[in-house]
Design a protein around this motif. Structure first.
Motif, PDB file in Angstrom:
ATOM      1  N   HIS A 145      31.968  39.799  48.487  1.00  0.00           N
ATOM      2  CA  HIS A 145      32.932  40.740  49.062  1.00  0.00           C
ATOM      3  C   HIS A 145      33.159  41.886  48.077  1.00  0.00           C
ATOM      4  O   HIS A 145      33.229  41.664  46.862  1.00  0.00           O
ATOM      5  CB  HIS A 145      34.266  40.049  49.354  1.00  0.00           C
ATOM      6  CG  HIS A 145      34.132  38.809  50.181  1.00  0.00           C
ATOM      7  ND1 HIS A 145      33.893  38.838  51.533  1.00  0.00           N
ATOM      8  CD2 HIS A 145      34.172  37.496  49.832  1.00  0.00           C
ATOM      9  CE1 HIS A 145      33.814  37.599  51.992  1.00  0.00           C
ATOM     10  NE2 HIS A 145      33.977  36.766  50.980  1.00  0.00           N
ATOM     11  N   PRO A 146      33.314  43.099  48.566  1.00  0.00           N
ATOM     12  CA  PRO A 146      33.539  44.236  47.654  1.00  0.00           C
ATOM     13  C   PRO A 146      34.975  44.276  47.144  1.00  0.00           C
ATOM     14  O   PRO A 146      35.890  43.701  47.750  1.00  0.00           O
ATOM     15  CB  PRO A 146      33.231  45.450  48.539  1.00  0.00           C
ATOM     16  CG  PRO A 146      33.584  44.981  49.920  1.00  0.00           C
ATOM     17  CD  PRO A 146      33.221  43.517  49.972  1.00  0.00           C
ATOM     18  N   GLN A 147      35.168  44.959  46.033  1.00  0.00           N
ATOM     19  CA  GLN A 147      36.514  45.226  45.519  1.00  0.00           C
ATOM     20  C   GLN A 147      36.986  46.523  46.165  1.00  0.00           C
ATOM     21  O   GLN A 147      36.556  47.610  45.806  1.00  0.00           O
ATOM     22  CB  GLN A 147      36.493  45.362  43.993  1.00  0.00           C
ATOM     23  CG  GLN A 147      37.840  45.724  43.394  1.00  0.00           C
ATOM     24  CD  GLN A 147      37.719  46.334  42.014  1.00  0.00           C
ATOM     25  OE1 GLN A 147      36.623  46.444  41.474  1.00  0.00           O
ATOM     26  NE2 GLN A 147      38.839  46.758  41.445  1.00  0.00           N
ATOM     27  N   THR A 148      37.883  46.405  47.108  1.00  0.00           N
ATOM     28  CA  THR A 148      38.302  47.574  47.887  1.00  0.00           C
ATOM     29  C   THR A 148      39.471  48.326  47.266  1.00  0.00           C
ATOM     30  O   THR A 148      39.668  49.509  47.556  1.00  0.00           O
ATOM     31  CB  THR A 148      38.683  47.141  49.307  1.00  0.00           C
ATOM     32  OG1 THR A 148      39.695  46.121  49.234  1.00  0.00           O
ATOM     33  CG2 THR A 148      37.467  46.572  50.037  1.00  0.00           C
ATOM     34  N   ASN A 149      40.250  47.665  46.424  1.00  0.00           N
ATOM     35  CA  ASN A 149      41.434  48.301  45.844  1.00  0.00           C
ATOM     36  C   ASN A 149      41.367  48.280  44.320  1.00  0.00           C
ATOM     37  O   ASN A 149      40.675  47.444  43.723  1.00  0.00           O
ATOM     38  CB  ASN A 149      42.714  47.585  46.299  1.00  0.00           C
ATOM     39  CG  ASN A 149      42.882  47.606  47.805  1.00  0.00           C
ATOM     40  OD1 ASN A 149      42.654  48.633  48.441  1.00  0.00           O
ATOM     41  ND2 ASN A 149      43.258  46.473  48.377  1.00  0.00           N
ATOM     42  N   ASP A 150      42.109  49.198  43.706  1.00  0.00           N
ATOM     43  CA  ASP A 150      42.220  49.195  42.253  1.00  0.00           C
ATOM     44  C   ASP A 150      42.973  47.944  41.798  1.00  0.00           C
ATOM     45  O   ASP A 150      43.881  47.467  42.483  1.00  0.00           O
ATOM     46  CB  ASP A 150      42.967  50.434  41.757  1.00  0.00           C
ATOM     47  CG  ASP A 150      42.195  51.717  42.043  1.00  0.00           C
ATOM     48  OD1 ASP A 150      41.000  51.615  42.361  1.00  0.00           O
ATOM     49  OD2 ASP A 150      42.801  52.801  41.955  1.00  0.00           O
ATOM     50  N   VAL A 151      42.583  47.433  40.641  1.00  0.00           N
ATOM     51  CA  VAL A 151      43.257  46.277  40.058  1.00  0.00           C
ATOM     52  C   VAL A 151      44.029  46.754  38.834  1.00  0.00           C
ATOM     53  O   VAL A 151      43.445  47.331  37.914  1.00  0.00           O
ATOM     54  CB  VAL A 151      42.252  45.177  39.659  1.00  0.00           C
ATOM     55  CG1 VAL A 151      42.972  44.019  38.977  1.00  0.00           C
ATOM     56  CG2 VAL A 151      41.495  44.684  40.885  1.00  0.00           C
ATOM     57  N   VAL A 152      45.341  46.530  38.837  1.00  0.00           N
ATOM     58  CA  VAL A 152      46.199  46.948  37.727  1.00  0.00           C
ATOM     59  C   VAL A 152      46.449  45.745  36.829  1.00  0.00           C
ATOM     60  O   VAL A 152      47.017  44.736  37.270  1.00  0.00           O
ATOM     61  CB  VAL A 152      47.534  47.522  38.234  1.00  0.00           C
ATOM     62  CG1 VAL A 152      48.392  47.975  37.052  1.00  0.00           C
ATOM     63  CG2 VAL A 152      47.283  48.681  39.187  1.00  0.00           C
ATOM     64  N   HIS A 153      46.012  45.848  35.577  1.00  0.00           N
ATOM     65  CA  HIS A 153      46.206  44.762  34.621  1.00  0.00           C
ATOM     66  C   HIS A 153      47.634  44.777  34.112  1.00  0.00           C
ATOM     67  O   HIS A 153      48.348  45.782  34.218  1.00  0.00           O
ATOM     68  CB  HIS A 153      45.218  44.912  33.457  1.00  0.00           C
ATOM     69  CG  HIS A 153      45.042  43.662  32.654  1.00  0.00           C
ATOM     70  ND1 HIS A 153      45.744  43.421  31.500  1.00  0.00           N
ATOM     71  CD2 HIS A 153      44.257  42.573  32.844  1.00  0.00           C
ATOM     72  CE1 HIS A 153      45.392  42.247  31.005  1.00  0.00           C
ATOM     73  NE2 HIS A 153      44.491  41.713  31.800  1.00  0.00           N
ATOM     74  N   GLU A 154      48.066  43.646  33.553  1.00  0.00           N
ATOM     75  CA  GLU A 154      49.445  43.542  33.075  1.00  0.00           C
ATOM     76  C   GLU A 154      49.740  44.494  31.922  1.00  0.00           C
ATOM     77  O   GLU A 154      50.899  44.835  31.677  1.00  0.00           O
ATOM     78  CB  GLU A 154      49.736  42.104  32.639  1.00  0.00           C
ATOM     79  CG  GLU A 154      48.815  41.580  31.559  1.00  0.00           C
ATOM     80  CD  GLU A 154      49.057  40.126  31.236  1.00  0.00           C
ATOM     81  OE1 GLU A 154      48.483  39.644  30.244  1.00  0.00           O
ATOM     82  OE2 GLU A 154      49.817  39.472  31.969  1.00  0.00           O
TER      83      GLU A 154
END
Length: 431
Positions: A145-154
């Motif tokens: 599955h693709p990564q569709t959204n940005d991932v915000v790290h802690e």
């Protein structure tokens, strides 16, 4: 009891190939005639303890001894056994990763083979996903599955969309089905194979879950065999990379590749933690993950240097209110354990290991020190302070070194200009 002791002694003396069948005498056993490894000895004893425990639990009979105590692993064996991850040599592993990304039709080892796009996908999944060979075989065709959204790290950093992809991992022997992030190149290779994968293939029964599954690596109605990775993919990658099928730890296998992938994620700067690696690997316990991680010497050296630098850091309290008011009052206070030093040049003071009689010294038990700690304008920082050999010995508790240093500095003036001996005489310290 004597029989148990005799068995333990026999296991301790056991050699490789000692109990091999006559039909296997001609095979080339590695280390033939040498003592078996400590882990093997521990495994033999554990298996026998388990057998006798189940023997009694299942009501097959009564034992006159305790398997736990009378078949316990000797301390010498326990001491020599332990975790020994069989990761692939770093140089070899990096070449195999490169080879998996650059496979071409000319690299195929025979005329009879799976489609090239399928071979490329299997190779990249093996080098980048850290999966067991059984898990690779049982991947569903809709697993990527693709990564569709940005991932915000802690910590505030952002992983932009399409930087990675997600892989659905089927249930394994130790973990339920889960999703893991992997490099985006994995999805690219899988998508390329799905374009060539024959569409009209019946779903097959998954022997572990009992469900019908359209396997990703399924061709002409059959799933790839269990020996494809070890027997075809790895030899192909080794030939492409120009490396032998064996490295310093033995033959390169699919499971050793899994250990190398986990070790790589743990060894890089800002690498994944043990718990994160446990979840990424699909383990139910961190103890299982430890069998896959080998801390590289360079990583260990870098961690030591960083920790060694922190060992020479001294806590400093700075009163920002005094700085803002442009006051002449002291604003820097070095934390010396049971007192503070208000001298801003304490780190360069030759008498910094003997501060009790100094005017700059502020005991923590005093009202002034307690008022200082309660101020809201106080900021806490760390400052690197190099130690001389004498000071290092004092820090380690050598009182003779402390007295020797004090005597050595008797005639060295302090930063306020006074002589230590005269100051101590005024306070009644010297007679």
């Amino acid at each position: 009891m004597s029989t148990c002791a005799a068995f333990i002694a026999a296991v301790d003396r056991m050699t490789v190939g000692e109990w091999a069948l006559e039909s296997a005498k001609g095979t080339q056993l590695k280390g033939l005639g040498q003592p078996i490894a400590a882990n093997s000895k521990r495994g033999f004893l554990h298996a026998l303890r388990r057998f006798f425990t189940d023997f009694e639990l299942w009501g097959w009979g009564r034992l006159k001894f305790s398997p736990r105590h009378h078949l316990a692993t000797p301390r010498s064996v326990t001491f020599n056994s332990g975790i020994n991850p069989r990761v692939i040599d770093d140089s070899t592993w990096l070449k195999l990763i490169w080879a998996s990304l650059n496979l071409e039709r000319s690299d195929l080892l025979s005329e009879i083979h799976y489609p090239l796009s399928m071979v490329q996908a299997i190779a990249v999944v093996w080098t980048h996903a850290g999966l067991r060979s059984n898990e690779i075989m049982r991947l569903d065709k809709r697993c990527a599955h693709p990564q569709t959204n940005d991932v915000v790290h802690e910590d505030g950093t952002i992983v932009p969309a399409k930087t990675l992809c997600y892989l659905d991992i089927p249930a394994s022997k130790t973990f339920k089905a889960f999703v893991k992030p992997v490099a985006v190149v994995v999805k690219e290779r899988i998508d390329a194979w799905l374009e060539d994968r024959p569409a009209n293939q019946a779903a097959l029964l998954d022997e572990r879950t009992g469900e019908k599954v359209s396997y990703l690596f399924q061709f002409r109605g059959k799933r790839i065999g269990s020996s494809v990775i070890n027997g075809t993919i790895i030899p192909m990658l080794c030939a492409k990379a120009g490396v032998p099928l064996e490295d310093s730890r033995g033959r390169i296998t699919s499971h050793r590749g899994r250990a190398s992938a986990v070790t790589a994620l743990a060894s890089v700067p800002q690498g994944m933690s043990l718990i994160e690696l446990m979840q990424w690997s699909g383990h139910s316990s961190p103890n299982s993950t430890l069998h896959y991680i080998r801390i590289r010497p360079t990583k260990l050296a870098a961690s030591f240097v960083k920790a060694d630098q922190m060992a020479h850091m001294v806590s400093v309290l700075i009163d920002h209110d005094v700085i803002v008011r442009h006051s002449d009052a002291p604003y820097t206070f070095y934390d010396l354990g049971d007192s503070y030093c208000s001298n801003p040049f304490w780190s360069s003071c030759p008498h910094r290991m003997a501060c009790a009689g100094c005017d700059f010294n502020l005991p923590k038990a005093s009202a002034r020190a307690q008022a200082l700690e309660s101020k809201s304008s106080i900021g806490r920082y760390l400052e690197a302070v190099p130690l001389t050999p004498d000071e290092r010995a004092i820090a380690e508790g050598d009182l003779e070194k402390l007295e020797s240093l004090i005597r050595k500095l008797d005639n060295v003036p302090a930063l306020d200009g006074r002589m230590p001996r005269r100051s101590m005489r005024e306070r009644g310290g010297y007679k």
